[in-house]
Write an enzyme that holds these catalytic residues in place. Structure first.
Site, PDB file in Angstrom:
ATOM      1  N   GLU A   5      11.348   2.214 -12.815  1.00 52.48           N
ATOM      2  CA  GLU A   5      11.154   2.684 -14.188  1.00 52.48           C
ATOM      3  C   GLU A   5      10.786   1.515 -15.102  1.00 52.48           C
ATOM      4  O   GLU A   5      11.404   0.440 -15.045  1.00 52.48           O
ATOM      5  CB  GLU A   5      12.431   3.365 -14.709  1.00 52.48           C
ATOM      6  CG  GLU A   5      12.156   4.101 -16.001  1.00 52.48           C
ATOM      7  CD  GLU A   5      13.404   4.737 -16.619  1.00 52.48           C
ATOM      8  OE1 GLU A   5      13.255   5.351 -17.683  1.00 52.48           O
ATOM      9  OE2 GLU A   5      14.516   4.598 -16.069  1.00 52.48           O
TER      10      GLU A   5
ATOM     11  N   ASP B 252      -8.391  26.209 -19.715  1.00 53.35           N
ATOM     12  CA  ASP B 252      -7.049  25.847 -19.236  1.00 53.35           C
ATOM     13  C   ASP B 252      -6.716  26.761 -18.053  1.00 53.35           C
ATOM     14  O   ASP B 252      -6.916  27.965 -18.132  1.00 53.35           O
ATOM     15  CB  ASP B 252      -6.013  26.048 -20.360  1.00 53.35           C
ATOM     16  CG  ASP B 252      -4.710  25.318 -20.088  1.00 53.35           C
ATOM     17  OD1 ASP B 252      -4.301  24.494 -20.912  1.00 53.35           O
ATOM     18  OD2 ASP B 252      -4.075  25.593 -19.029  1.00 53.35           O
TER      19      ASP B 252
ATOM     20  N   ASN C 146       4.436   7.851 -26.244  1.00 52.43           N
ATOM     21  CA  ASN C 146       5.214   8.965 -25.690  1.00 52.43           C
ATOM     22  C   ASN C 146       5.288  10.064 -26.743  1.00 52.43           C
ATOM     23  O   ASN C 146       5.942   9.898 -27.770  1.00 52.43           O
ATOM     24  CB  ASN C 146       6.616   8.476 -25.304  1.00 52.43           C
ATOM     25  CG  ASN C 146       6.535   7.394 -24.229  1.00 52.43           C
ATOM     26  OD1 ASN C 146       6.198   6.248 -24.524  1.00 52.43           O
ATOM     27  ND2 ASN C 146       6.791   7.750 -23.005  1.00 52.43           N
TER      28      ASN C 146
ATOM     29  N   GLY D 157       0.363  25.132 -18.950  1.00 56.45           N
ATOM     30  CA  GLY D 157       0.113  25.705 -20.280  1.00 56.45           C
ATOM     31  C   GLY D 157       0.495  27.175 -20.326  1.00 56.45           C
ATOM     32  O   GLY D 157       0.681  27.816 -19.290  1.00 56.45           O
TER      33      GLY D 157
ATOM     34  N   ALA E 104      -4.854  17.976 -17.717  1.00 60.23           N
ATOM     35  CA  ALA E 104      -4.533  16.930 -16.739  1.00 60.23           C
ATOM     36  C   ALA E 104      -3.305  17.312 -15.941  1.00 60.23           C
ATOM     37  O   ALA E 104      -2.524  18.181 -16.342  1.00 60.23           O
ATOM     38  CB  ALA E 104      -4.264  15.591 -17.450  1.00 60.23           C
ATOM     39  N   GLN E 105      -3.160  16.650 -14.809  1.00 61.45           N
ATOM     40  CA  GLN E 105      -1.908  16.606 -14.081  1.00 61.45           C
ATOM     41  C   GLN E 105      -1.116  15.539 -14.821  1.00 61.45           C
ATOM     42  O   GLN E 105      -1.536  14.380 -14.872  1.00 61.45           O
ATOM     43  CB  GLN E 105      -2.231  16.235 -12.622  1.00 61.45           C
ATOM     44  CG  GLN E 105      -1.086  16.207 -11.646  1.00 61.45           C
ATOM     45  CD  GLN E 105       0.052  15.290 -11.990  1.00 61.45           C
ATOM     46  OE1 GLN E 105       1.129  15.767 -12.363  1.00 61.45           O
ATOM     47  NE2 GLN E 105      -0.153  13.996 -11.918  1.00 61.45           N
TER      48      GLN E 105
ATOM     49  N   ARG F 225      11.001   3.169 -25.419  1.00 61.54           N
ATOM     50  CA  ARG F 225       9.693   3.819 -25.453  1.00 61.54           C
ATOM     51  C   ARG F 225       9.262   3.917 -26.914  1.00 61.54           C
ATOM     52  O   ARG F 225      10.078   3.784 -27.826  1.00 61.54           O
ATOM     53  CB  ARG F 225       9.771   5.242 -24.856  1.00 61.54           C
ATOM     54  CG  ARG F 225      10.133   5.301 -23.380  1.00 61.54           C
ATOM     55  CD  ARG F 225       9.012   4.762 -22.501  1.00 61.54           C
ATOM     56  NE  ARG F 225       9.344   4.799 -21.077  1.00 61.54           N
ATOM     57  CZ  ARG F 225       9.935   3.808 -20.405  1.00 61.54           C
ATOM     58  NH1 ARG F 225      10.273   2.690 -21.023  1.00 61.54           N
ATOM     59  NH2 ARG F 225      10.181   3.924 -19.111  1.00 61.54           N
TER      60      ARG F 225
ATOM     61  N   TYR G 195      -1.113   7.928 -11.790  1.00 70.40           N
ATOM     62  CA  TYR G 195      -1.444   8.586 -13.062  1.00 70.40           C
ATOM     63  C   TYR G 195      -2.115   7.593 -14.014  1.00 70.40           C
ATOM     64  O   TYR G 195      -3.169   7.871 -14.592  1.00 70.40           O
ATOM     65  CB  TYR G 195      -0.155   9.153 -13.667  1.00 70.40           C
ATOM     66  CG  TYR G 195      -0.275   9.654 -15.091  1.00 70.40           C
ATOM     67  CD1 TYR G 195      -0.757  10.927 -15.373  1.00 70.40           C
ATOM     68  CD2 TYR G 195       0.112   8.841 -16.170  1.00 70.40           C
ATOM     69  CE1 TYR G 195      -0.863  11.382 -16.681  1.00 70.40           C
ATOM     70  CE2 TYR G 195       0.016   9.283 -17.476  1.00 70.40           C
ATOM     71  CZ  TYR G 195      -0.474  10.556 -17.733  1.00 70.40           C
ATOM     72  OH  TYR G 195      -0.565  11.006 -19.034  1.00 70.40           O
TER      73      TYR G 195
HETATM   74  N1  LIG Z   1       2.905  14.016 -23.449  1.00 70.06           N
HETATM   75  C1  LIG Z   1       2.694  12.696 -23.556  1.00 70.06           C
HETATM   76  O1  LIG Z   1       3.593  11.933 -23.934  1.00 70.06           O
HETATM   77  C2  LIG Z   1       1.334  12.119 -23.223  1.00 70.06           C
HETATM   78  C3  LIG Z   1       1.164  10.732 -23.337  1.00 70.06           C
HETATM   79  C4  LIG Z   1      -0.087  10.182 -23.026  1.00 70.06           C
HETATM   80  C5  LIG Z   1      -1.133  11.007 -22.642  1.00 70.06           C
HETATM   81  N2  LIG Z   1      -0.924  12.343 -22.517  1.00 70.06           N
HETATM   82  C6  LIG Z   1      -2.064  13.169 -22.077  1.00 70.06           C
HETATM   83  O2  LIG Z   1      -2.268  14.239 -22.992  1.00 70.06           O
HETATM   84  C7  LIG Z   1      -2.792  15.366 -22.286  1.00 70.06           C
HETATM   85  C8  LIG Z   1      -1.967  16.610 -22.586  1.00 70.06           C
HETATM   86  O3  LIG Z   1      -0.641  16.397 -22.103  1.00 70.06           O
HETATM   87  P1  LIG Z   1       0.575  17.376 -22.447  1.00 70.06           P
HETATM   88  O4  LIG Z   1       1.788  16.528 -22.569  1.00 70.06           O
HETATM   89  O5  LIG Z   1       0.177  18.283 -23.546  1.00 70.06           O
HETATM   90  O6  LIG Z   1       0.708  18.170 -21.082  1.00 70.06           O
HETATM   91  P2  LIG Z   1       0.622  19.742 -20.738  1.00 70.06           P
HETATM   92  O7  LIG Z   1       0.942  19.878 -19.276  1.00 70.06           O
HETATM   93  O8  LIG Z   1       1.424  20.540 -21.699  1.00 70.06           O
HETATM   94  O9  LIG Z   1      -0.917  20.027 -20.966  1.00 70.06           O
HETATM   95  C9  LIG Z   1      -1.890  19.931 -19.934  1.00 70.06           C
HETATM   96  C10 LIG Z   1      -2.666  21.237 -19.924  1.00 70.06           C
HETATM   97  O10 LIG Z   1      -3.700  21.127 -18.943  1.00 70.06           O
HETATM   98  C11 LIG Z   1      -3.740  22.316 -18.173  1.00 70.06           C
HETATM   99  N3  LIG Z   1      -4.281  21.945 -16.855  1.00 70.06           N
HETATM  100  C12 LIG Z   1      -3.698  21.160 -15.917  1.00 70.06           C
HETATM  101  N4  LIG Z   1      -4.504  21.041 -14.847  1.00 70.06           N
HETATM  102  C13 LIG Z   1      -5.633  21.753 -15.128  1.00 70.06           C
HETATM  103  C14 LIG Z   1      -6.831  22.018 -14.422  1.00 70.06           C
HETATM  104  N5  LIG Z   1      -7.030  21.524 -13.177  1.00 70.06           N
HETATM  105  N6  LIG Z   1      -7.767  22.806 -14.989  1.00 70.06           N
HETATM  106  C15 LIG Z   1      -7.577  23.335 -16.236  1.00 70.06           C
HETATM  107  N7  LIG Z   1      -6.458  23.125 -16.945  1.00 70.06           N
HETATM  108  C16 LIG Z   1      -5.493  22.338 -16.408  1.00 70.06           C
HETATM  109  C17 LIG Z   1      -2.299  22.801 -18.112  1.00 70.06           C
HETATM  110  O11 LIG Z   1      -2.172  24.189 -17.837  1.00 70.06           O
HETATM  111  C18 LIG Z   1      -1.807  22.448 -19.519  1.00 70.06           C
HETATM  112  O12 LIG Z   1      -2.034  23.500 -20.422  1.00 70.06           O
HETATM  113  C19 LIG Z   1      -2.842  14.976 -20.816  1.00 70.06           C
HETATM  114  O13 LIG Z   1      -4.135  14.519 -20.508  1.00 70.06           O
HETATM  115  C20 LIG Z   1      -1.845  13.840 -20.730  1.00 70.06           C
HETATM  116  O14 LIG Z   1      -2.125  12.972 -19.654  1.00 70.06           O
HETATM  117  C21 LIG Z   1       0.268  12.923 -22.794  1.00 70.06           C
END
Ligand SMILES: NC(=O)c1ccc[n+]([C@@H]2O[C@H](COP(=O)([O-])OP(=O)(O)OC[C@H]3O[C@@H](n4cnc5c(N)ncnc54)[C@H](O)[C@@H]3O)[C@@H](O)[C@H]2O)c1
Length: 313
Positions: free
Chosen positions: A268, A31, A170, A36, A74-75, A208, A141
């Site tokens: 939206e 990470d 979500n 994070g 992820a972003q 949602r 995205y």
């Molecule tokens: N939160 C939601 O409702 C939701 C819904 C669908 C999918 N997701 C997916 O679940 C995953 C986690 O999402 P989240 O809500 O916990 O978000 P979050 O931002 O809390 O977690 C993402 C983590 O990835 C790290 N990160 C980002 N870019 C990075 C890079 N280039 N290299 C290394 N680390 C990197 C960040 O520091 C963070 O800890 C993501 O892939 C997101 O697309 C989330």
């Protein structure tokens, strides 16, 4: 098992790390700590604070005997992906491909991928959407998530990778970020804690499918099974309006605000809900956390963030 969780310092990833460690697995977290937090990483996990794109990531694979990759880094901001699609693609597509290449060269077969339901199905033709629903992502995205899903199929066919694609709805819960797909929950909690009226864009009747992070964790436990392969929706199948979410969080806060309505946001999505029947039939997964209880738990986390958050079951 030796499991690498990318994004394991983030909202969803850090809860997954906690559960894997509780189940006796050895966990390596990759990470870059962009969103994070170091303090969210379980003390028994090994944290590598590196970017996915960093050439040093290769050394982790040489050193640690990784058996499963669980890819959550992820972003995550849909808005940011619209503002800078190239950056989104670099992290979310190219970053995923770099991991897949490392999986191939180190003969790691199991690859869990955090995909999305809501942002992938777009404006739905029917409710709730099952995995066969047409994919019509409306943002870079969503396009990037779909692209990685397609690459995963390519790697399955050609390189013996076993993809375990989890399409979340979500996700809400303790440690959540206001920029994520269920960001509205964190935003309302923070507004109420500052004694501000929750602000709803538009009439608030947009819906949602809100799933608890603890149910998502359970999905990631099931995904470790050898016979779990393919694409699965992870949601509740229920639509909940933003008005209803605001009312529940106001109730949980014990305050007596009524929401303020601002003009709707352009583009939206109006409604979203996903069908988890396939994951239920094939692997017995189902959502267990009642929404009101989960929202109260989340509000309490924002009110007292230093208190350890324990999985309610
Ligand atoms: N939160 C939601 O409702 C939701 C819904 C669908 C999918 N997701 C997916 O679940 C995953 C986690 O999402 P989240 O809500 O916990 O978000 P979050 O931002 O809390 O977690 C993402 C983590 O990835 C790290 N990160 C980002 N870019 C990075 C890079 N280039 N290299 C290394 N680390 C990197 C960040 O520091 C963070 O800890 C993501 O892939 C997101 O697309 C989330």
């Amino acid at each position: 098992m030796n499991i690498m969780v990318t994004g394991g310092a983030g909202f969803i990833g850090s809860h997954i790390v906690d559960a894997y460690i509780r189940e006796g697995h050895r966990v390596v977290v990759l990470d870059n700590l962009s969103t994070g937090k170091r303090e969210q990483v379980h003390p028994d996990a090994t944290l590598y604070a590196l970017d996915l794109m960093d050439p040093k990531v290769k050394e982790i694979f040489q050193k640690e005997n990784i058996e499963v990759i669980n890819h959550h880094a992820a972003q995550i901001s849909v808005t940011q992906s619209v503002a800078d699609p190239a950056f989104d693609a670099e992290i979310n597509i190219v970053g995923s491909l770099k991991l897949l290449q490392l999986a191939v060269s180190h003969q790691i077969h199991k690859f869990i991928f955090a995909s999305t339901g809501g942002a992938l199905y777009g404006e739905q033709d029917y409710f709730p959407a099952d995995e066969e629903h047409p994919t019509q992502p409306m943002s870079p995205y969503g396009i990037a998530k779909l692209t990685v899903e397609r690459y995963l199929n390519f790697y399955r066919e050609n390189f013996n990778i076993q993809p375990k694609i989890l399409r979340y709805s979500n996700v809400y819960g303790p440690r959540q970020d206001p920029h994520g797909e269920a960001g509205v929950v964190a935003i309302f909690c923070k507004q109420l804690l500052k004694d501000q009226q929750p602000v709803i864009f538009g009439d608030g009747e947009q819906t949602r499918d809100f799933v608890s992070v603890f149910d998502v964790v359970n999905a990631n436990l099931k995904a470790l099974a050898e016979n779990c392969e393919g694409t699965y929706n992870v949601g509740t199948g229920k639509e909940t309006s933003v008005n209803s979410i605001a009312a529940s969080i106001i109730k949980a806060s014990g305050k007596s605000f009524s929401p303020q309505h601002d003009p709707p946001r352009m583009g939206e999505q109006r409604r979203s809900s996903i069908d988890y029947g396939k994951f239920n039939r094939e692997h017995g997964w189902q959502p267990a956390q009642p929404l009101d209880e989960g929202l109260k738990n989340t509000f309490d986390f924002f009110a007292h963030p230093s208190r350890a958050q324990v999985n309610p079951d």
